[in-house]
Design a protein around this motif. Structure first.
Motif, PDB file in Angstrom:
ATOM      1  N   GLY A   1      -2.470   6.939  -8.367  1.00 49.91           N
ATOM      2  CA  GLY A   1      -3.074   6.448  -7.133  1.00 49.91           C
ATOM      3  C   GLY A   1      -4.047   7.439  -6.533  1.00 49.91           C
ATOM      4  O   GLY A   1      -5.136   7.066  -6.061  1.00 49.91           O
TER       5      GLY A   1
ATOM      6  N   TYR B   1      -1.759  -6.962  -7.030  1.00 55.42           N
ATOM      7  CA  TYR B   1      -1.631  -5.991  -5.941  1.00 55.42           C
ATOM      8  C   TYR B   1      -2.881  -5.934  -5.077  1.00 55.42           C
ATOM      9  O   TYR B   1      -2.803  -5.702  -3.863  1.00 55.42           O
TER      10      TYR B   1
ATOM     11  N   SER C   1       0.836  -1.208   0.000  1.00 51.54           N
ATOM     12  CA  SER C   1       0.000   0.000   0.000  1.00 51.54           C
ATOM     13  C   SER C   1       0.865   1.250   0.000  1.00 51.54           C
ATOM     14  O   SER C   1       0.605   2.205  -0.752  1.00 51.54           O
TER      15      SER C   1
ATOM     16  N   ASN D   1      -6.714  -0.159 -12.468  1.00 48.71           N
ATOM     17  CA  ASN D   1      -5.278   0.073 -12.525  1.00 48.71           C
ATOM     18  C   ASN D   1      -4.633  -0.832 -13.575  1.00 48.71           C
ATOM     19  O   ASN D   1      -3.821  -0.387 -14.396  1.00 48.71           O
TER      20      ASN D   1
ATOM     21  N   TRP E   1      -8.161  -1.680  -8.444  1.00 49.04           N
ATOM     22  CA  TRP E   1      -7.031  -2.442  -8.985  1.00 49.04           C
ATOM     23  C   TRP E   1      -7.357  -3.072 -10.331  1.00 49.04           C
ATOM     24  O   TRP E   1      -6.449  -3.269 -11.154  1.00 49.04           O
TER      25      TRP E   1
ATOM     26  N   TRP F   1       2.489   2.039  -3.365  1.00 50.87           N
ATOM     27  CA  TRP F   1       1.647   2.735  -4.335  1.00 50.87           C
ATOM     28  C   TRP F   1       1.287   4.149  -3.901  1.00 50.87           C
ATOM     29  O   TRP F   1       0.701   4.906  -4.677  1.00 50.87           O
TER      30      TRP F   1
ATOM     31  N   TRP G   1       4.712   5.435  -5.586  1.00 51.55           N
ATOM     32  CA  TRP G   1       4.974   5.122  -6.994  1.00 51.55           C
ATOM     33  C   TRP G   1       3.772   5.553  -7.829  1.00 51.55           C
ATOM     34  O   TRP G   1       2.640   5.191  -7.526  1.00 51.55           O
TER      35      TRP G   1
END
Length: 543
Positions: A323, A389, A312, A372, A369, A315, A318
């Motif tokens: 995010g 993830y 967590s 994502n 996700w 992200w 990154w």
């Protein structure tokens, strides 16, 4: 033309700076718009119609939403004025009438927002994902014994479509939520969506974050120009000297026809992760540097991600802007949805607090996700990457209380240095595993490579000369390691809370220019470019 090209830094950027500076302050945003149009045109003039279409839809939706909100306020004021003396209707009837008015206008606003979002998403889905859907339909038909096959479409993907589409959707949602007023100038909306530093790889900037500085037209500041160019050169160094130099090795190691050994698979995952980070974060340095030159403060997209203690946190460090976008426009709305509220009421007295929280988290995280993975592109490896993830983060959330109890029994805390290092190393395992599947040509190849890491693993391959067969000689490895050490040192300094940019501003002007020229010389001496050089595209430009 891209940010690391010589023509960009010594011709295009100075030309825009001169034009920007000589135009009256009120119209300096026009120089940025012209620069953005010229920049986009170096890739394709015809495809510029797509961001123009997005700007028109976004602009119209914003104006429409604001007009509906004003009409709602005026209607409510009229109702209040007509019943000011309290003789015509009871308080209950007035309240009921006002609620009906609010509900009616809310429905209209939602319809406008839905139409705007649908128009943009349909274009994105058609251009980016239609062939993916056709391929999978053909596979299903073939597996079922049908001879029917659909032809793939010859589609050119507009530059930055995933990035400007998300910015446009975010803007419309913010106007709907009244976080920001609607933009009255359609050309300014076009600039917001196509600002040349951000159009290739982001970051995904919200209108509220950058519109003031983007349209302010403040004169060029020497400190901003120097800091901007230093950041630009820093990013170019990471891209041309490190990322591009690792490109041949990554390609060789991910070639399944070679039947790579377990240690080579491990090296493939690590080297691709390093390459991707240097490529993407390097581009963000270039982008943020360009923005700073014009006084536009773009959001940071990386914050020392390899110091993360769990998935967590990784992200949150990154691709930060992606995010934040998912959290704002998917996670929070789903968390506050009717379904989530119904679950909260249902689970209140039926399951434990932790179980209730985990199910609620899963409901909100799963679409995040999935999106994502799909956002990165039309490949099953990307979809698997997103689900990977989701599963890892859910496991972390489920076992978090157990981990805290275990540390308590051992009389340790998360802040303990040894615990901290273990948590960071554990997160590296997750990162490298995820990137292995992310880069694999197919999902099948990803599983094969992952399996190979647990069979025939021989670490000696990494130092017995085999690495020299991966397309890099000793000099290349020395350059990569030396420059990596520089980047790691800077990241350690930042992780300790030191603002490197602020420190540089306190240094003498001569030292700042010396640093700039030092980076330029490193790029000129060690960068990969020129005749015989295989140009490596920016990785995230394809997303």
């Amino acid at each position: 033309m891209l940010y690391y090209k010589l023509a960009f830094g010594v011709l295009f950027l100075p030309a825009i700076m001169i034009l920007y500076q000589i135009i009256p302050k009120k119209f300096r945003w026009v120089a940025l718009l012209l620069g953005s149009m010229a920049f986009y045109s170096t890739f394709s003039v015809k495809l510029f119609i797509y961001p123009v279409f997005a700007a028109v839809i976004t602009y119209a939706a914003g104006i429409w939403l604001e007009k509906l909100d004003k009409k709602k306020s005026e209607t409510l004021k009229t109702v209040a004025a007509e019943n000011a003396d309290g003789t015509q209707k009871s308080k209950e009837d007035i309240k009921k009438e006002k609620n009906e008015i609010k509900t009616g206008y809310t429905r209209k606003s939602r319809a406008v927002l839905g139409l705007g979002v649908a128009a943009l998403l349909l274009v994105l889905l058609y251009l980016k994902y239609s062939n993916f859907f056709i391929e999978n339909i053909n596979n299903i038909l073939e597996a079922s014994g049908s001879e029917k096959q659909f032809s793939l479409k010859d589609i050119l993907l507009p530059l930055g479509i995933s990035f400007y589409t998300m910015q446009a959707i975010g803007y419309m949602a913010d106007v709907y939520w009244k976080k920001v007023g609607a933009e009255k100038n359609p050309l300014k909306m076009l600039l917001f969506l196509t600002f040349f530093p951000t159009v290739v790889e982001g970051p995904i900037a919200s209108y509220t974050d950058i519109h003031k500085s983007l349209f302010a037209g403040e004169p060029l500041d020497p400190d901003n120009v120097i800091q901007g160019y230093i950041r630009l050169c820093w990013g170019i160094m990471k891209k041309l000297v490190i990322a591009d130099r690792l490109f041949p090795a990554v390609n060789i190691l991910f070639d399944m026809e070679r039947d790579p050994h377990g240690a080579e698979v491990f090296a493939a995952a690590v080297l691709f992760t390093v390459m991707e980070y240097m490529d993407f974060s390097g581009c963000m340095d270039m982008v943020i540097g360009c923005g700073r030159i014009f006084g536009v403060k773009l959001p940071e997209n990386f914050k020392q991600p390899f110091f993360a203690r769990n998935a967590s946190e990784f992200w949150r460090r990154w691709h930060i802007s992606l995010g934040v976008w998912f959290k704002t426009y998917i996670f929070y709305p789903v968390s506050m949805s009717t379904l989530a509220k119904k679950w909260g009421k249902f689970s209140k007295d039926r399951v434990g607090k932790h179980t209730s929280k985990m199910v609620a988290s899963a409901m909100a995280l799963l679409p995040v996700w999935l999106c994502n993975g799909l956002w990165h592109g039309p490949k099953w490896t990307y979809i698997f990457y997103g689900i990977f993830y989701f599963v890892v983060i859910m496991i972390e959330l489920i076992f978090e209380p157990l981990g805290d109890k275990l540390l308590e029994k051992m009389k340790l805390t998360r802040e303990n240095k040894a615990v901290d290092i273990i948590r960071i190393l554990r997160t590296w395992v997750v990162i490298f595993a995820g990137e292995l599947f992310f880069r694999a040509d197919t999902l099948t190849d990803g599983f094969k490579m992952f399996k190979k890491m647990f069979s025939g693993f021989s670490p000696a391959i990494l130092w017995n000369g085999t690495a020299l067969l991966w397309g890099l000689d000793k000099a290349d490895w020395i350059v990569v390691l030396a420059c990596l050490l520089i980047v790691i040192t800077v990241n350690v300094i930042r992780e300790k809370g030191t603002d490197v940019s602020a420190c540089l501003l306190q240094k003498p002007l001569v030292l700042r220019w010396a640093l700039t020229f030092g980076l330029i010389f490193i790029i000129l001496i060690f960068g990969l470019y020129g005749p015989g050089y295989q140009e490596v595209d920016l990785i995230y430009a394809g997303f």
